[in-house]
Design an enzyme around this catalytic site. Sequence first.
Site, PDB file in Angstrom:
ATOM      1  N   ARG A 141      51.107  97.510  38.713  1.00 13.61           N
ATOM      2  CA  ARG A 141      50.188  97.946  37.773  1.00 13.61           C
ATOM      3  C   ARG A 141      50.882  99.414  36.937  1.00 13.61           C
ATOM      4  O   ARG A 141      50.393 100.330  36.662  1.00 13.61           O
ATOM      5  CB  ARG A 141      48.880  98.356  37.841  1.00 13.61           C
ATOM      6  CG  ARG A 141      48.126  97.069  38.361  1.00 13.61           C
ATOM      7  CD  ARG A 141      47.882  95.994  37.376  1.00 13.61           C
ATOM      8  NE  ARG A 141      46.935  94.865  37.580  1.00 13.61           N
ATOM      9  CZ  ARG A 141      47.403  93.688  38.242  1.00 13.61           C
ATOM     10  NH1 ARG A 141      48.474  93.709  38.695  1.00 13.61           N
ATOM     11  NH2 ARG A 141      46.376  92.948  38.416  1.00 13.61           N
ATOM     12  N   SER A 200      39.639  94.412  35.925  1.00 18.85           N
ATOM     13  CA  SER A 200      39.561  95.616  37.119  1.00 18.85           C
ATOM     14  C   SER A 200      39.589  97.027  36.581  1.00 18.85           C
ATOM     15  O   SER A 200      40.633  97.357  35.846  1.00 18.85           O
ATOM     16  CB  SER A 200      40.770  95.587  38.099  1.00 18.85           C
ATOM     17  OG  SER A 200      40.968  94.075  38.580  1.00 18.85           O
ATOM     18  N   GLU A 202      42.619 101.685  36.603  1.00 18.61           N
ATOM     19  CA  GLU A 202      43.795 100.999  35.926  1.00 18.61           C
ATOM     20  C   GLU A 202      43.706 101.112  34.640  1.00 18.61           C
ATOM     21  O   GLU A 202      44.569 101.071  33.694  1.00 18.61           O
ATOM     22  CB  GLU A 202      43.661  99.421  36.564  1.00 18.61           C
ATOM     23  CG  GLU A 202      44.464  98.666  35.856  1.00 18.61           C
ATOM     24  CD  GLU A 202      44.401  97.062  35.927  1.00 18.61           C
ATOM     25  OE1 GLU A 202      44.322  96.612  36.966  1.00 18.61           O
ATOM     26  OE2 GLU A 202      44.027  96.639  34.976  1.00 18.61           O
TER      27      GLU A 202
HETATM   28  P1  FAD Z   1      45.537  97.181  24.970  1.00 18.39           P
HETATM   29  O1  FAD Z   1      44.479  97.489  26.044  1.00 18.39           O
HETATM   30  O2  FAD Z   1      45.421  97.111  23.460  1.00 18.39           O
HETATM   31  O3  FAD Z   1      46.506  98.396  25.685  1.00 18.39           O
HETATM   32  C1  FAD Z   1      46.552  98.471  26.869  1.00 18.39           C
HETATM   33  C2  FAD Z   1      47.738  99.901  27.003  1.00 18.39           C
HETATM   34  O4  FAD Z   1      48.870  99.498  26.310  1.00 18.39           O
HETATM   35  C3  FAD Z   1      47.368 101.127  26.020  1.00 18.39           C
HETATM   36  O5  FAD Z   1      47.815 102.502  26.620  1.00 18.39           O
HETATM   37  C4  FAD Z   1      48.051 100.743  24.750  1.00 18.39           C
HETATM   38  O6  FAD Z   1      48.317 102.003  24.017  1.00 18.39           O
HETATM   39  C5  FAD Z   1      49.526 100.215  25.207  1.00 18.39           C
HETATM   40  N1  FAD Z   1      50.020  99.159  24.399  1.00 18.39           N
HETATM   41  C6  FAD Z   1      49.281  98.077  23.784  1.00 18.39           C
HETATM   42  N2  FAD Z   1      50.094  97.431  23.230  1.00 18.39           N
HETATM   43  C7  FAD Z   1      51.485  98.303  22.858  1.00 18.39           C
HETATM   44  C8  FAD Z   1      52.601  98.086  22.422  1.00 18.39           C
HETATM   45  N3  FAD Z   1      53.186  97.080  21.608  1.00 18.39           N
HETATM   46  N4  FAD Z   1      53.655  99.105  22.674  1.00 18.39           N
HETATM   47  C9  FAD Z   1      53.353 100.128  23.469  1.00 18.39           C
HETATM   48  N5  FAD Z   1      52.358 100.507  24.109  1.00 18.39           N
HETATM   49  C10 FAD Z   1      51.181  99.378  23.772  1.00 18.39           C
HETATM   50  N6  FAD Z   1      45.500  92.697  33.856  1.00 18.39           N
HETATM   51  C11 FAD Z   1      46.114  92.380  34.973  1.00 18.39           C
HETATM   52  O7  FAD Z   1      47.405  92.857  35.181  1.00 18.39           O
HETATM   53  N7  FAD Z   1      45.936  91.176  35.639  1.00 18.39           N
HETATM   54  C12 FAD Z   1      44.832  90.487  35.572  1.00 18.39           C
HETATM   55  O8  FAD Z   1      44.580  89.601  36.029  1.00 18.39           O
HETATM   56  C13 FAD Z   1      44.027  91.260  34.521  1.00 18.39           C
HETATM   57  N8  FAD Z   1      42.643  90.437  34.356  1.00 18.39           N
HETATM   58  C14 FAD Z   1      41.811  90.893  33.155  1.00 18.39           C
HETATM   59  C15 FAD Z   1      40.648  90.277  33.111  1.00 18.39           C
HETATM   60  C16 FAD Z   1      39.606  90.541  32.064  1.00 18.39           C
HETATM   61  C17 FAD Z   1      38.407  89.750  31.792  1.00 18.39           C
HETATM   62  C18 FAD Z   1      40.122  91.807  31.311  1.00 18.39           C
HETATM   63  C19 FAD Z   1      39.163  92.186  30.123  1.00 18.39           C
HETATM   64  C20 FAD Z   1      41.181  92.468  31.300  1.00 18.39           C
HETATM   65  C21 FAD Z   1      41.987  91.987  32.557  1.00 18.39           C
HETATM   66  N9  FAD Z   1      43.436  92.647  32.683  1.00 18.39           N
HETATM   67  C22 FAD Z   1      44.279  92.170  33.496  1.00 18.39           C
HETATM   68  C23 FAD Z   1      43.797  93.898  31.952  1.00 18.39           C
HETATM   69  C24 FAD Z   1      44.381  93.506  30.439  1.00 18.39           C
HETATM   70  O9  FAD Z   1      44.154  91.957  30.304  1.00 18.39           O
HETATM   71  C25 FAD Z   1      45.811  93.776  30.499  1.00 18.39           C
HETATM   72  O10 FAD Z   1      46.257  95.099  30.745  1.00 18.39           O
HETATM   73  C26 FAD Z   1      46.660  93.561  29.098  1.00 18.39           C
HETATM   74  O11 FAD Z   1      47.981  93.635  29.350  1.00 18.39           O
HETATM   75  C27 FAD Z   1      46.024  94.388  28.025  1.00 18.39           C
HETATM   76  O12 FAD Z   1      46.632  94.053  26.852  1.00 18.39           O
HETATM   77  P2  FAD Z   1      46.150  94.250  25.474  1.00 18.39           P
HETATM   78  O13 FAD Z   1      46.829  93.835  24.405  1.00 18.39           O
HETATM   79  O14 FAD Z   1      44.656  94.149  25.405  1.00 18.39           O
HETATM   80  O15 FAD Z   1      46.478  95.827  25.592  1.00 18.39           O
HETATM   81  N1  EPU Z   2      36.225  91.675  47.175  1.00 16.85           N
HETATM   82  C1  EPU Z   2      35.086  92.038  47.584  1.00 16.85           C
HETATM   83  N2  EPU Z   2      33.927  92.173  46.566  1.00 16.85           N
HETATM   84  C2  EPU Z   2      34.133  92.070  45.433  1.00 16.85           C
HETATM   85  C3  EPU Z   2      35.287  91.719  45.026  1.00 16.85           C
HETATM   86  C4  EPU Z   2      36.469  91.309  45.877  1.00 16.85           C
HETATM   87  O1  EPU Z   2      34.671  92.174  48.821  1.00 16.85           O
HETATM   88  O2  EPU Z   2      33.135  92.301  44.728  1.00 16.85           O
HETATM   89  C5  EPU Z   2      37.168  91.383  48.089  1.00 16.85           C
HETATM   90  C6  EPU Z   2      37.378  89.828  48.557  1.00 16.85           C
HETATM   91  O3  EPU Z   2      37.580  89.721  50.014  1.00 16.85           O
HETATM   92  C7  EPU Z   2      38.348  89.184  47.929  1.00 16.85           C
HETATM   93  C8  EPU Z   2      39.246  90.345  47.739  1.00 16.85           C
HETATM   94  O4  EPU Z   2      38.509  91.511  47.429  1.00 16.85           O
HETATM   95  O5  EPU Z   2      38.992  88.231  48.588  1.00 16.85           O
HETATM   96  C9  EPU Z   2      40.366  90.302  46.462  1.00 16.85           C
HETATM   97  O6  EPU Z   2      39.435  90.043  45.403  1.00 16.85           O
HETATM   98  P1  EPU Z   2      39.981  89.231  44.301  1.00 16.85           P
HETATM   99  O7  EPU Z   2      40.826  88.057  44.403  1.00 16.85           O
HETATM  100  O8  EPU Z   2      39.106  88.974  43.276  1.00 16.85           O
HETATM  101  O9  EPU Z   2      41.277  90.110  43.470  1.00 16.85           O
HETATM  102  P2  EPU Z   2      41.082  91.758  43.171  1.00 16.85           P
HETATM  103  O10 EPU Z   2      42.001  92.388  44.102  1.00 16.85           O
HETATM  104  O11 EPU Z   2      39.814  92.014  42.972  1.00 16.85           O
HETATM  105  C10 EPU Z   2      43.440  91.559  41.741  1.00 16.85           C
HETATM  106  C11 EPU Z   2      43.567  92.059  40.556  1.00 16.85           C
HETATM  107  C12 EPU Z   2      43.041  91.205  39.277  1.00 16.85           C
HETATM  108  C13 EPU Z   2      43.842  89.893  39.385  1.00 16.85           C
HETATM  109  C14 EPU Z   2      43.569  89.451  40.964  1.00 16.85           C
HETATM  110  C15 EPU Z   2      44.039  88.083  41.284  1.00 16.85           C
HETATM  111  C16 EPU Z   2      43.794  94.521  40.790  1.00 16.85           C
HETATM  112  C17 EPU Z   2      43.580  95.979  40.493  1.00 16.85           C
HETATM  113  N3  EPU Z   2      43.155  93.509  40.267  1.00 16.85           N
HETATM  114  O12 EPU Z   2      41.780  91.834  41.674  1.00 16.85           O
HETATM  115  O13 EPU Z   2      43.606  91.972  38.166  1.00 16.85           O
HETATM  116  O14 EPU Z   2      43.202  88.804  38.381  1.00 16.85           O
HETATM  117  O15 EPU Z   2      43.665  90.282  42.056  1.00 16.85           O
HETATM  118  O16 EPU Z   2      45.497  88.252  41.420  1.00 16.85           O
HETATM  119  O17 EPU Z   2      44.968  94.475  41.148  1.00 16.85           O
HETATM  120  C18 EPU Z   2      43.128  93.575  36.257  1.00 16.85           C
HETATM  121  O18 EPU Z   2      44.223  93.922  36.782  1.00 16.85           O
HETATM  122  O19 EPU Z   2      42.302  93.583  35.536  1.00 16.85           O
HETATM  123  C19 EPU Z   2      42.646  92.065  37.135  1.00 16.85           C
HETATM  124  C20 EPU Z   2      41.427  91.475  36.877  1.00 16.85           C
END
Ligand code: FAD
Ligand code: EPU
Length: 342
Positions: free
Chosen positions: A164, A238, A334
Site C-alpha cells: 500500500r 480498509s 490507508e
Molecule cells: P481516489 O480516492 O480518487 O484517490 C486516492 C489517492 O490517489 C488520492 O491521494 C488522490 O489524490 C490520488 N490520485 C488519484 N488519481 C490520481 C492520478 N491520476 N494522479 C495522481 N494522483 C492520483 N484498495 C486496495 O488496494 N485493495 C482493495 O482490495 C481495496 N478494496 C476496496 C474496497 C472498497 C469497498 C473501497 C471503497 C475501497 C477499496 N480499496 C482497495 C481502496 C481504493 O479502491 C483504491 O485505493 C483505489 O485505487 C482508489 O482509486 P480512486 O480512483 O478512487 O482514488
Molecule cells: N478479521 C477479523 N475480523 C474482522 C476482519 C478480519 O478477525 O472483522 C481477520 C480474519 O481472521 C480474516 C483476516 O482478518 O481471515 C483477514 O481478513 P480479510 O481477508 O478480510 O482481509 P484484510 O486483511 O482485512 C486485506 C486488504 C484488503 C483486501 C483483502 C483481500 C489491507 C489493509 N486490506 O484486508 O484491501 O481486499 O485483504 O486481499 O491490506 C483495501 O485496501 O481497502 C482493501 C479492502
Amino acid sequence: MEIFKNHSLKQFNTFGIEATAGCFAELQNSDDLEKLLKQEEFSGQKKLILGGGSNVLFTDDFPGLVIHINTQGISIVGENGDDVMIEAQAGVEWHKLVLHTIELGLGGLENLSLIPGNVGAAPIQNIGAYGTEQKDCFESLTAVNLASGEIKKFSKKECRFGYRDSIFKNEFKDQFLILSVTYRLSRKPVFILGYGAVASELARMQVKEINSRAVSEAVCNIRRSKLPDPVLICNAGSFFKNPVVSAAHYLRLREKYPKIVAFETDDGNYKLAAGWLIEHLGFKGLRRGDAGVCATQALVLVNYGRAAGKDILALAHEIMNAVEKAFGVSLQPEVNIIGNDG
Ligand code: FAD
Ligand code: EPU
C-alpha cells in the site's frame, strides 16, 4: 473545460462526506490539463487530484483546485512472445480495465477484480488483493509534474512500490498527476489461488477449467460477501493498513492472544490482521452517531449518512489509541486524509 467554484464533493467521494472544493475542473483529455496548468489563477494554489474518490476522507473543505480525472481509453501498445502491454488512461474505471483484459484472453489482473476507483490511482497505493498487487504486472506510467508541466515516464523501479505504498505517497506526494499506466499481461498466466478463500470459492463454483474469468468471478463473489458496497453504505475500504511487526513482537502477542491472526512476510516479520485486533477490542459494529465500524469487516469504517469527515477521523483515532494501548501496535491509516488534520 468548465471550472466550477465552491463545488460540492459529496458525489465524488465514496465516504459521502459533504465538503467543498474552492475550484473544481473535470479533465477529459491532456490538452485540457495543459490549459488548466497554464492559468495564472491556479499557479500558486494547492491542487488535489481525484479519481473515483474511493480512498479519501475529507475532514475539511478543500480551498484549492480539485482536478477530477475522466480521461478514457485502453490500447495494446506492445507484444513480446506471450506478453501483451496494455496502456490505460488514468480515468478508466479499474474494474473495466480488468474485464477488458479478461475479454482479450489476458491474465494478470484477475485477483484485483472489483477494486473500486480508477487506473490513475492504482499505482499511488499499489492496490492489492488476494495475494497480488498491481506492481506484479506493472510496466510503466506517465505523469505530469504539476509545478513544471513536464511529462515524465516512471519505470517500476522508480515508483518504489511497497505494501500500500509508492513514491507518490512519500517523496513525490501530491507532485504528479498520473496520466496513464501500462501493464504487462500474459496469454499464459500463472494463477495465484493460494490466498484466502479463492481456491475454495472456485471449488464451490465447480469450475472445470481455471482461467482469468473464473478467478475474477471467484474474487468478485468473495469481495461481495465481505466488503460493504459503497453505493449502499458509504466507506473507503480498509481504513487502516495491516501493521507489520517483528517476529519477537508477534510471539509475545501470540502468547497473550493465542487466536491472533498474522502472516509471515518475506523478510521474517509478521503482518497482523488489523481487523482481528479491532474486533478483539469490541469495536466491530460499533456506532458513534453516523460514524461506525462495519459490522462484517472491522477494518472498514463507514458513514451511515450524515457523519462529517472529522467524526470518522475521531473514531479512527479512538481505535488507533485502543490498539496501541492493548497490543503496542501503531495502526497507520490507508485512506488519504484530506484536510488540516491530514
Ligand atoms: P481516489 O480516492 O480518487 O484517490 C486516492 C489517492 O490517489 C488520492 O491521494 C488522490 O489524490 C490520488 N490520485 C488519484 N488519481 C490520481 C492520478 N491520476 N494522479 C495522481 N494522483 C492520483 N484498495 C486496495 O488496494 N485493495 C482493495 O482490495 C481495496 N478494496 C476496496 C474496497 C472498497 C469497498 C473501497 C471503497 C475501497 C477499496 N480499496 C482497495 C481502496 C481504493 O479502491 C483504491 O485505493 C483505489 O485505487 C482508489 O482509486 P480512486 O480512483 O478512487 O482514488
Ligand atoms: N478479521 C477479523 N475480523 C474482522 C476482519 C478480519 O478477525 O472483522 C481477520 C480474519 O481472521 C480474516 C483476516 O482478518 O481471515 C483477514 O481478513 P480479510 O481477508 O478480510 O482481509 P484484510 O486483511 O482485512 C486485506 C486488504 C484488503 C483486501 C483483502 C483481500 C489491507 C489493509 N486490506 O484486508 O484491501 O481486499 O485483504 O486481499 O491490506 C483495501 O485496501 O481497502 C482493501 C479492502
